[in-house]
Enzyme design. Sequence first.
Site, short mmCIF file in Angstrom:
data_model
loop_
_atom_site.label_atom_id
_atom_site.label_comp_id
_atom_site.label_asym_id
_atom_site.label_seq_id
_atom_site.Cartn_x
_atom_site.Cartn_y
_atom_site.Cartn_z
N GLU A 1 37.86 26.60 1.20
CA GLU A 1 37.60 25.63 2.09
C GLU A 1 36.83 24.48 1.38
OE1 GLU A 1 35.73 27.05 5.77
OE2 GLU A 1 36.48 25.14 6.79
N CYS B 1 37.02 26.56 9.07
CA CYS B 1 37.10 25.71 9.97
C CYS B 1 37.99 24.24 10.13
CB CYS B 1 35.17 25.40 10.57
SG CYS B 1 34.55 26.55 11.23
N ASN C 1 42.63 29.86 12.19
CA ASN C 1 41.09 30.33 11.76
C ASN C 1 40.21 31.10 12.52
OD1 ASN C 1 39.02 30.80 10.28
ND2 ASN C 1 38.24 28.95 11.19
N GLU C 2 38.83 30.89 12.89
CA GLU C 2 38.21 31.80 13.79
C GLU C 2 38.32 31.49 15.48
OE1 GLU C 2 34.45 31.17 12.68
OE2 GLU C 2 34.35 32.63 10.99
O1 AHR Z 1 32.92 29.63 5.76
C1 AHR Z 1 32.33 28.83 6.46
C2 AHR Z 1 33.13 28.81 7.19
O2 AHR Z 1 32.72 29.75 8.34
C3 AHR Z 1 34.54 28.37 8.27
O3 AHR Z 1 35.56 27.49 7.87
C4 AHR Z 1 34.53 29.13 9.41
O4 AHR Z 1 35.37 29.93 9.31
C5 AHR Z 1 32.65 30.22 9.01
O5 AHR Z 1 32.71 30.06 10.86
#
Ligand code: AHR
Length: 678
Positions: free
Chosen positions: A47, A248, A385-386
Amino acid sequence: MRIKQILLSAAFALATMSAMASENVITVNAKKIGAPIQSTQWGIFFEDINFAADGGLYGELLKNRSFEFTPDHLMGWQAFGKVEILNDGPFDKNPHYARLSSMGHRDLWTGLQNEGFFGIGLEEGAEYRFSVWARVPDGKAQYLWIQFVDQNTMAEHQEFTNTDLKIDSREWKKYSVVIKSPRTIERAQLRLFLCNERRRSGSGTVDLEHISLFPVDTYKGHENGMRKDVAQALEDLHPGVFRFPGGCIVEGTTLDLRYKWKNTVGPVENRPINKNRWENTFTYRYYADYFQTYGLGFFEYFQLAEEIGAEPLPVLSVGLSCQFQNDREDQHAPCTKEGLQEFIDDCIDLIDFANGDPATNKWAKLRADMGHPAPFNLKFLAIGNEQWEQPYFDRLAIIAPEVRKVHPEIKLIGTSGPNAEDDKFRHGWEAMRKLKADLVDEHYYRNVQWYKDWMNRYNDYDRKGPKVFAGEWACHDSGKKYNHAGASIYEAAFMTNIERNADIVHMATYAPLFAHVDGWQWRPDLIWYDNLHTARTASYYVQQMYMLNPGTNVLPTTLSLDGGKPVANPVAKGQDGVFASAVIDKQKNEIIVKVINTATEDSPIHINIEGVKAKNLPSTADITSLDCSDYDAENMPSKPEQVCPAHGKATVTATKKGATIDATAAGKTFQMYIIKLK
Ligand code: AHR
């Protein structure tokens, strides 16, 4: 690979003498070959956080090369003399450019200076490709006097390289020149003077756009390539799967700021930049100049995944902006087929971009035009994602069937939310079962106690439903959020749990992957760098030991503690101690036993491998050992080898049932035994 060669034989011979008193008996059943281990079992997750792309893996050395950063289009640049920013440039999605006009006096200078990302790292003798789109609007040739400079020097001259570039076209044109650096420097700057052929400030005007500086020697030599040492660290891991681009970042602080993959492909000059979501997430580590140029976009990602031998696993938006930051329904895309059409198209088109036929599909044609006519062989796609609860489940229920209609061959991955043990998580799993996700993404950035408590995590998972993808995880020791070896040992132990349960856990990717020492927002991270050096953390070596030795099938392994009855799992909840798992590699004809002792004290161990014939046994096993007993030891670019694997041998003795190895599981140490069968 920086691995200390240490002979451990003496220690193991000593340990052999005390073998009869061994209290930890690890029994590996080599006759009963268990679940196949997926080639994707161990992987990486990239990321763009911590300056992972621009300023990190991506080879570009100049910041704000297209003058698109906002609110100040000259961020990263120092302008002197007469410099204007105009916005009718040759690239419609990045329209700004710089106009440099002479000051009309031979001693009054116009020019630009770029600070790079925390400076520009240059190596002595290495070549750098400077390129620029330029024109002389009045048709009168101008020169750029290009310099590498060190502003911090006490020497007479700040510049240590001088090169000239003639700009003579009235139309926009790409110019480039290769410059060799005569010195190694971590924080140089690039300076450009507008001048005449005699390096005097003459008269005239030049327009400059997309000013770029790359090492010529990028990973695999691509012009728009990756920084070699950083990419090499990935290749050396041998990851099976490569998740990208977030995190994120996929969601965006607002929906409009989400990662839009279509903006990241095609000519690099015309990829519209985006504010990086990690610019503004943590005000206590704020970087106002953190943008995504998307120079490392989806083509480069697929190419890199192919080159390091990992299966690509893209994550796309489900139409929800970050739910942590947006709690109203109107902050997301409408939850209707119409409202989500763009997101459905994004999924289908990305699969086509990766795998489609250039003769019939426009996205596949773009891939071919970018230099890769053959498909990338994409097999997985994560959507969301989350994300959690109904807003997510309802949107996925609309998007997933549409994607499946067109691409039933792709395995779809859903998420169980940001936590790994709460109601959101349980509801997420229930919903993913109903929606028949192929895999479910779980995230756990947790402290040591959590890892101790969850060492049995996957033993009782329902084997009938979706498989598990541990998509983001790392052990964050309480209050010590950095890459100390003391936390890495619990990661190694937890991985035995995943390995033993490889029938249900098909992928695991540690996170985050990268961090720049001068620009991080989140730690721990797997690989750290400054502008010249990388450091592989203890956690990196833990991952690497597994990735280099994943095996092809699980071997049932039990451990009896204190001479007691064998237990399915090595230690009881919450305890420190010995953990073990074993695999066989049928291709290499090897048995690999991983033993981790998380306790401080050494522990005698007795490894029984049942079901191997004496004639097939080697006299010794190879051992790789990672000593994490120096709890606070942390590999960083300034001191990269505090914790490294060491190598040794252990005696293998034939027994009636197979073979035995008597040894010591040193405290806070990860040992891996490789028995190469004849
Ligand atoms: O890895 C950092 C963040 O942690 C990522 O963007 C997210 O998916 C998680 O909250």
